[in-house]
Motif scaffolding. Structure first.
Motif, PDB file in Angstrom:
ATOM      1  N   PHE A 228      -6.062 -18.281   0.842  1.00 55.70           N
ATOM      2  CA  PHE A 228      -5.093 -19.018   0.879  1.00 55.70           C
ATOM      3  C   PHE A 228      -5.128 -20.214   0.709  1.00 55.70           C
ATOM      4  CE2 PHE A 228      -0.995 -20.540   2.660  1.00 55.70           C
ATOM      5  CZ  PHE A 228      -0.222 -20.148   1.325  1.00 55.70           C
TER       6      PHE A 228
ATOM      7  N   TYR B 242      -7.563 -14.606  -6.710  1.00 50.90           N
ATOM      8  CA  TYR B 242      -6.979 -14.741  -5.297  1.00 50.90           C
ATOM      9  C   TYR B 242      -6.950 -13.488  -4.854  1.00 50.90           C
ATOM     10  CZ  TYR B 242      -3.379 -15.003  -1.695  1.00 50.90           C
ATOM     11  OH  TYR B 242      -2.857 -14.996  -0.490  1.00 50.90           O
ATOM     12  N   PHE B 243      -6.172 -12.432  -5.537  1.00 50.67           N
ATOM     13  CA  PHE B 243      -6.043 -10.817  -5.140  1.00 50.67           C
ATOM     14  C   PHE B 243      -7.354 -10.376  -4.865  1.00 50.67           C
ATOM     15  CE2 PHE B 243      -1.713 -11.751  -6.334  1.00 50.67           C
ATOM     16  CZ  PHE B 243      -1.166 -11.017  -5.180  1.00 50.67           C
TER      17      PHE B 243
ATOM     18  N   PHE C 278      -6.226 -21.099  -2.833  1.00 50.52           N
ATOM     19  CA  PHE C 278      -5.198 -20.974  -3.582  1.00 50.52           C
ATOM     20  C   PHE C 278      -4.168 -22.232  -3.565  1.00 50.52           C
ATOM     21  CE2 PHE C 278      -1.150 -19.299  -5.175  1.00 50.52           C
ATOM     22  CZ  PHE C 278      -1.477 -18.883  -6.295  1.00 50.52           C
TER      23      PHE C 278
ATOM     24  N   ILE D 117       1.071 -12.231   1.347  1.00 49.65           N
ATOM     25  CA  ILE D 117      -0.001 -11.792   2.377  1.00 49.65           C
ATOM     26  C   ILE D 117       0.186 -10.673   3.167  1.00 49.65           C
ATOM     27  CG2 ILE D 117      -1.214 -12.659   4.337  1.00 49.65           C
ATOM     28  CD1 ILE D 117      -1.119 -15.522   2.915  1.00 49.65           C
TER      29      ILE D 117
ATOM     30  N   ILE E 121      -4.677 -16.148 -10.209  1.00 45.46           N
ATOM     31  CA  ILE E 121      -4.229 -14.849  -9.544  1.00 45.46           C
ATOM     32  C   ILE E 121      -4.788 -13.650  -9.398  1.00 45.46           C
ATOM     33  CG2 ILE E 121      -1.944 -13.328  -9.746  1.00 45.46           C
ATOM     34  CD1 ILE E 121      -0.403 -15.594 -10.964  1.00 45.46           C
TER      35      ILE E 121
ATOM     36  N   ALA F  90      -8.802 -12.175  -1.588  1.00 47.18           N
ATOM     37  CA  ALA F  90      -8.259 -11.704  -0.382  1.00 47.18           C
ATOM     38  C   ALA F  90      -7.901 -10.421  -0.180  1.00 47.18           C
ATOM     39  CB  ALA F  90      -6.761 -12.298  -0.403  1.00 47.18           C
ATOM     40  N   MET F  91      -8.028  -9.195  -1.041  1.00 43.93           N
ATOM     41  CA  MET F  91      -8.101  -7.934  -0.807  1.00 43.93           C
ATOM     42  C   MET F  91      -9.194  -7.359  -0.337  1.00 43.93           C
ATOM     43  SD  MET F  91      -5.282  -6.680  -3.635  1.00 43.93           S
ATOM     44  CE  MET F  91      -4.550  -5.156  -3.341  1.00 43.93           C
TER      45      MET F  91
ATOM     46  N   TYR G 136       0.243  -7.329   0.995  1.00 44.04           N
ATOM     47  CA  TYR G 136      -0.878  -6.944   0.374  1.00 44.04           C
ATOM     48  C   TYR G 136      -2.236  -6.740   1.433  1.00 44.04           C
ATOM     49  CZ  TYR G 136       1.029  -6.579  -4.246  1.00 44.04           C
ATOM     50  OH  TYR G 136       1.701  -6.061  -5.127  1.00 44.04           O
ATOM     51  N   PHE G 137      -2.186  -8.044   2.184  1.00 44.85           N
ATOM     52  CA  PHE G 137      -3.414  -7.976   2.834  1.00 44.85           C
ATOM     53  C   PHE G 137      -3.461  -7.646   4.249  1.00 44.85           C
ATOM     54  CE2 PHE G 137      -3.428 -11.886  -0.170  1.00 44.85           C
ATOM     55  CZ  PHE G 137      -3.814 -11.004  -1.119  1.00 44.85           C
ATOM     56  N   ARG G 138      -2.308  -7.182   4.871  1.00 46.89           N
ATOM     57  CA  ARG G 138      -2.168  -6.869   6.351  1.00 46.89           C
ATOM     58  C   ARG G 138      -1.921  -5.468   6.407  1.00 46.89           C
ATOM     59  NH1 ARG G 138      -2.591 -11.566   8.851  1.00 46.89           N
ATOM     60  NH2 ARG G 138      -1.479 -13.443   7.970  1.00 46.89           N
TER      61      ARG G 138
ATOM     62  N   ILE H 274       4.601 -22.878  -2.017  1.00 45.17           N
ATOM     63  CA  ILE H 274       3.748 -21.669  -2.437  1.00 45.17           C
ATOM     64  C   ILE H 274       3.383 -21.112  -0.837  1.00 45.17           C
ATOM     65  CG2 ILE H 274       1.228 -21.444  -2.815  1.00 45.17           C
ATOM     66  CD1 ILE H 274       1.777 -23.470  -5.059  1.00 45.17           C
TER      67      ILE H 274
ATOM     68  N   ARG I  22       0.997  -1.027  -0.090  1.00 49.87           N
ATOM     69  CA  ARG I  22      -0.044  -0.070   0.184  1.00 49.87           C
ATOM     70  C   ARG I  22       0.886   1.174  -0.080  1.00 49.87           C
ATOM     71  NH1 ARG I  22      -5.554  -0.586   3.086  1.00 49.87           N
ATOM     72  NH2 ARG I  22      -5.073  -2.408   1.800  1.00 49.87           N
TER      73      ARG I  22
ATOM     74  N   PHE J 177       4.184 -17.344  -0.263  1.00 51.43           N
ATOM     75  CA  PHE J 177       2.864 -16.350  -0.154  1.00 51.43           C
ATOM     76  C   PHE J 177       2.945 -15.516   1.114  1.00 51.43           C
ATOM     77  CE2 PHE J 177      -0.312 -16.143  -3.768  1.00 51.43           C
ATOM     78  CZ  PHE J 177       0.676 -16.960  -4.577  1.00 51.43           C
TER      79      PHE J 177
ATOM     80  N   ILE K  31       4.974 -19.909 -10.218  1.00 49.24           N
ATOM     81  CA  ILE K  31       3.514 -19.789 -10.789  1.00 49.24           C
ATOM     82  C   ILE K  31       3.495 -19.190 -12.338  1.00 49.24           C
ATOM     83  CG2 ILE K  31       1.250 -18.180 -10.407  1.00 49.24           C
ATOM     84  CD1 ILE K  31       2.095 -20.045  -7.998  1.00 49.24           C
TER      85      ILE K  31
ATOM     86  N   ARG L  28     -10.670 -13.471   5.569  1.00 46.40           N
ATOM     87  CA  ARG L  28     -10.420 -13.841   4.029  1.00 46.40           C
ATOM     88  C   ARG L  28      -9.204 -14.393   3.855  1.00 46.40           C
ATOM     89  NH1 ARG L  28      -9.453  -8.666   5.421  1.00 46.40           N
ATOM     90  NH2 ARG L  28      -7.662  -7.690   4.699  1.00 46.40           N
ATOM     91  N   ILE L  29      -8.186 -14.003   4.663  1.00 44.13           N
ATOM     92  CA  ILE L  29      -6.604 -14.332   4.382  1.00 44.13           C
ATOM     93  C   ILE L  29      -6.361 -15.637   4.489  1.00 44.13           C
ATOM     94  CG2 ILE L  29      -4.352 -14.218   5.215  1.00 44.13           C
ATOM     95  CD1 ILE L  29      -5.078 -11.230   5.921  1.00 44.13           C
TER      96      ILE L  29
END
Lengths: 468, 492
Positions: B157, B141-142, B160, A425, B138, B145-146, A428-430, A417, A362, A421, A381, B152-153
């Motif tokens: 996951f 997934y984003f 995925f 994670i 991909i 998860a976003m 992007y997600f935290r 993976i 972010r 990942f 991937i 969600r995480i």
């Protein structure tokens, strides 16, 4: 040949440049030297020469490997700009050691004689021991250097012993001589040759950190300054695999049935140990160390299934792996430097934990993207170079019918993976309460180049074709 | 060239939106998706109903090892191309009343997803198929998860890792098939799917390849017992992502069964097909029973989707022409219905902030439009005659019944169970006394209505005149069945 001469001369020149008061000139000078060497490397393109009494060979393959290593070194050096700010750092020595170590690496890629291999390995290794311990005030760095040196010396001894046995059995140090002996229809091959080959393999497998000779890897990777870890995990590994490939594909292809099963078992072991242990790491840097062990496994997969595809597979994999790894360490370097005061982890290495990546995407979309692409590539991937690297490796194994080994590799890819990942994670997600990270423009271009290369090779892997 | 356009254009549009999308990013995404719909519709309209692959594009990609960027539309993929083209604009439209953080990324990911899906459905090269199959993962997934829910995480996951794990086995099988193809003068081997069909594989090889493919596709659909990722992922994902997952992405699995397993390893299918049908039928019943017990609307629809997909898989493995035709038309129908149902759940959630059935009720008093659309989508889902669901389920059940009476009977329970859980959902949410959350429930806005209208049109179009779709797939299916019959015999 030209790269060896140039690198040696430039290395010495760098030492003299170190006498200057200003450190600022060193980085551009080193980059310039490396760029010249990369260009000179291709001077003999499409020609094949033997040098030093037939001790060293240059051909297209050796030039491509050399280019990968020089390119990796170029990127690593480009990411090392923070040396200029560090009072206690000795950049002249570091850069010159990097150039000298590349001399060893180039020798390992093109050796035609076991003595040249040994000299190459030692030049590379000794430089690495010193660079590992270069953070003199850091206890972990000192410990890592000592550990690396002691174990490395031991491995060298075994390797040298193996060479002596091979000489005893075959009467020759040259690859051609070994080939002539080993391809002798398998009758009357001396036991000494088998033992010698095994010991030589142990020495080289140690250098590329394949299990069960991998114990030094996590501590050394963790302890060494991050920038040298990046160098170690790319250049040393590429050189090691190129050497193994040359040794096995040129000299010992006649006794394939002897060594393939040993390599296959070690491959399975390396894959399992590397991937499973990586899952349990809390430090990103240690995770990368175990991940590098696991990638040693994928590369071994191609060697154990030595065939028509192996050459291409190893070149492609080395390139894909090197680029992605440098990019990952490049981002880590920034995160570790600039978030070190803001986090704390029980690993002691304040900011090398996964948490320090929280919310990175972010605040710094470019860093997040570069890291994400490199992780996707390491995880294999599609649409990244790493996918094709794995694809080629898997192909060689299928071609040889080593399906059981392939199943292990596939299962372990899925495990991989998981830990790659974790970073994605976190980024992007935290949420992370960190300041945005400052990135110097040049640094940004290097990361961008690595990312574009990874994606470009992922979309058009054919670009490299015809190079070797 | 149309195929190439359909694949590349959404990706280009997505990149432009990602980089330059400004204030009107929603509108831009909608326009982009509508253009794709028009082109896909044109492809469908001009498609010649025969067994050949049309609008093809072929380009050597990794020349020396014989991997080609080869794509085209044939009778099996045409409905799925139409489905993808049709659903994405309405999924985009369904977000118009919502605002998502970082909208550029959100809409770009949706369009990337569309590009990958079209790629999967049109690829004529095994590795190209694999690449798109994985690449589709991909963006979704984003997306999930976003912008997903609280949990969600870990949930996304799991999804995925689960799907990648399955696909890796498919990769091994593909590489194996690749090496079995004979070398030609110019290339060492070929990865063309058509060349895979002509291989003479040993029965042992067919057996393991069957499983390698089946696991990959069974996870994607999902078929029992590979379904555990699905309900949580559907619930935790933002609704547009759920629509993509359930409406289109799970069809990748069914499509894979038809495209790869049946023609490539007919002996493997002969040995293991029955196991696959039994697993599918277990999934049908198991999914329905769990759906009956659900209180969360989204979770209920997720389980119903799991149950419906089981029927499609059973139909495919029935190895009858009706079963296969049923699976193809049901993929189209299910995509339309499930997107409609998820949108209903989304509309209700956006106004009441809950999806729990016992907190809803009485909505129908203030919402004539929503009630009608909801009812039509629901009737389509429970396979009422004259709706799209009926055609698919009828053909599928006919196929499974021909294959095995008992299994056909068990699979037929889906109709009864489906009616139970769907009507219960309707009754609990729409009728009865209003709750505090539903007292001031507003009817659909015009943009919301516009999501439903085309879906409703499709429900009746397929339900009343399925011939316009069946005739397109019929030659390809007949050809496939004939082919499977002859190769299975010749391989013995």
């Amino acid at each position: 040949m030209l790269p060896i001469v140039l690198l040696s001369v430039f290395g010495i020149a760098l030492l003299f440049l170190g006498f200057l008061k200003s450190k600022a000139v060193l980085l551009p000078a080193t980059l310039l030297f490396l760029a010249i060497t990369i260009a000179a490397n291709f001077f003999d393109w499409n020609k094949s020469y033997l040098y030093f009494n037939d001790m060293l060979l240059t051909n297209n393959l050796s030039m491509v490997f050399t280019a990968i290593m020089l390119g990796s070194a170029f990127m690593v050096v480009a990411l090392s700009s923070s040396f200029a700010d560090d009072e206690s750092a000795q950049p002249a020595e570091y850069y010159c050691l990097i150039l000298f170590s590349l001399v060893g690496a180039v020798m390992m890629v093109g050796f035609e004689n076991l003595i040249m291999l040994f000299v190459g390995v030692e030049i590379l290794s000794v430089s690495m021991y010193v660079l590992t311990g270069s953070d003199k005030k850091n206890l972990r760095s000192n410990e890592a250097a000592l550990k690396y040196f002691l174990m490395g010396a031991f491995a060298t001894g075994i390797m040298l012993f193996g060479m002596a046995l091979l000489y005893g059995a075959t009467g020759s140090f040259t690859l051609a001589g070994l080939h002539a002996y080993a391809s002798n229809g398998q009758v009357g091959l001396s036991l000494l040759m088998y033992v010698g080959l095994l010991m030589l393999l142990i020495g080289l497998l140690f250098k590329v950190s394949a299990a069960p000779f991998h114990f030094w890897t996590p501590d050394v990777y963790d302890g060494a300054p991050t920038i040298f870890t990046a160098f170690m995990s790319t250049v040393v590994k590429t050189a090691g695999y190129a050497a193994l490939f040359r040794l096995l594909s040129v000299s010992f292809v006649g006794v394939y049935s002897f060594w393939w099963i040993i390599l296959a078992v070690l491959t399975a072991l390396t894959l399992v140990i590397g991937n499973v242990t990586a899952v349990y790491q809390n430090s990103f840097k240690r995770m990368m160390a175990y991940s590098s062990i696991s990638h040693a496994g994928y590369l071994l997969l191609g060697l154990a299934a030595l065939g028509t595809q192996t050459k291409q597979a190893i070149v492609f994999y080395s390139l894909a792996y090197s680029v992605a790894t440098i990019s990952a360490f490049g981002v880590l370097l920034l995160v570790a430097q600039q978030r070190s005061t803001q986090t704390f982890s029980r690993e002691g290495g304040a900011s090398e934990s996964f948490e320090s990546f929280n919310g990175l995407a972010r605040q710094n979309p470019l860093l997040g993207f570069a890291m994400a692409v490199s992780m996707l590539s390491l995880a294999g991937i599609p649409l990244t170079a790493g996918f094709w690297g794995k694809f080629y490796m898997f192909s060689t194994a299928v071609e040889r019918g080593q399906i059981w080994l392939l199943v292990v590799a596939v299962l372990m890819s899925a495990v991989g993976i998981y830990y790659y990942f974790r970073v994605i994670i976190a980024m992007y997600f935290r949420e992370g309460a960190f300041e945005p990270i400052r990135v110097a423009p040049f640094y940004r271009y290097v990361l961008l180049a690595a990312t574009i290369l990874t994606l470009g090779l992922g979309i058009a892997p054919g670009l490299l074709q015809g190079l070797f | 060239m149309i195929t190439l356009f359909l694949i590349l254009y959404p990706a280009v549009a997505a990149t432009l939106i990602l980089l330059f999308g400004g204030e009107r990013v929603k509108q831009a995404a909608l326009v982009a998706a509508l253009v794709e719909l028009v082109v896909a519709g044109y492809a469908f309209y001009t498609f010649q109903p025969n067994a050949t692959s049309q609008f093809g594009f072929d380009y050597p990609w990794i020349g020396t090892i014989g991997i080609r960027f080869s794509a085209g539309i044939d009778g099996i993929s045409v409905l799925l191309v139409v489905l993808t083209g049709l659903l994405v604009p309405f999924i985009v439209l369904s977000t118009f009343n919502r605002s998502y953080e970082r909208p550029n990324t959100f809409y770009a990911l949706m369009l990337y997803m569309q590009a990958a899906l079209i790629g999967v459905f049109t690829a004529r090269d095994g590795f190209l198929f694999y690449l798109f199959f994985e690449a589709a993962l991909i963006p979704i997934y984003f997306l999930a998860a976003m912008w997903g829910g609280e949990n969600r995480i870990p949930v996304t996951f799991k999804f995925f890792v689960y799907t990648i794990f399955g696909s890796l086995f498919m990769l091994v099988a593909l590489v194996y098939l690749y090496y079995q193809t004979p070398a030609t003068a110019t290339v060492t081997h070929s990865a063309a799917i058509a060349d895979f069909y002509n291989l003479k594989l040993t029965p042992e090889a067919q057996n393991w390849i069957f499983w390698a493919f089946f696991i990959a596709f069974a996870i994607k659909m999902p078929v029992f017992p590979f379904h555990t990722w699905q309900p949580d992922t559907y619930v935790e994902s933002p609704t547009p992502a759920t629509m993509l997952l359930a409406g289109i992405m799970l069809k990748m699995g069914v499509y894979g069964l038809i495209r790869f397993i049946l023609p490539t390893v007919p002996l493997g299918v002969e040995t293991w097909g029955k196991t696959a049908v039994i697993l599918s039928v277990i999934g049908i019943i198991y999914g329905s029973i769990i759906a009956i017990r659900q209180r969360d609307m989204k979770r209920l629809i997720a389980y119903s989707s799991f149950s419906h997909v089981g029927l499609m898989a059973a139909g495919v493995f029935s190895l009858t022409e009706t079963g296969m035709q049923g699976a193809l038309i049901q993929m189209l129908a299910h995509g339309i219905n499930v997107v409609g149902m998820f949108f209903v759940a989304d509309v209700i959630f956006s106004r009441t902030n809950t999806r729990q059935l016992d907190q809803l009720g009485g909505i129908t008093r203030t919402t004539p439009k929503l009630t009608v659309y909801f009812m039509i989508m629901l009737l389509g889902s429970v396979a009422l005659p004259l709706t799209n669901g009926f055609i698919g389920e009828f053909l599928l059940l006919h196929g499974v019944f021909t294959y095995n009476h008992y299994l056909g009977f068990a699979a037929g329970l889906t109709i009864i169970f489906g009616a139970v859980y769907m009507l219960r959902m309707f009754q609990k949410s729409m009728f009865g006394p209003t709750s505090s959350r539903t007292e001031t429930f507003a009817d659909l806005t015009s943009s919301e209505s516009w999501v439903f209208i085309p879906l409703v049109v499709m429900v009746f179009w397929i339900g009343i005149y399925p011939h316009s779709f069946l005739k397109v797939t019929e030659p390809a299916v007949a050809n496939l069945m004939k082919y499977i019959g002859t190769t299975a015999v010749s391989m013995k």
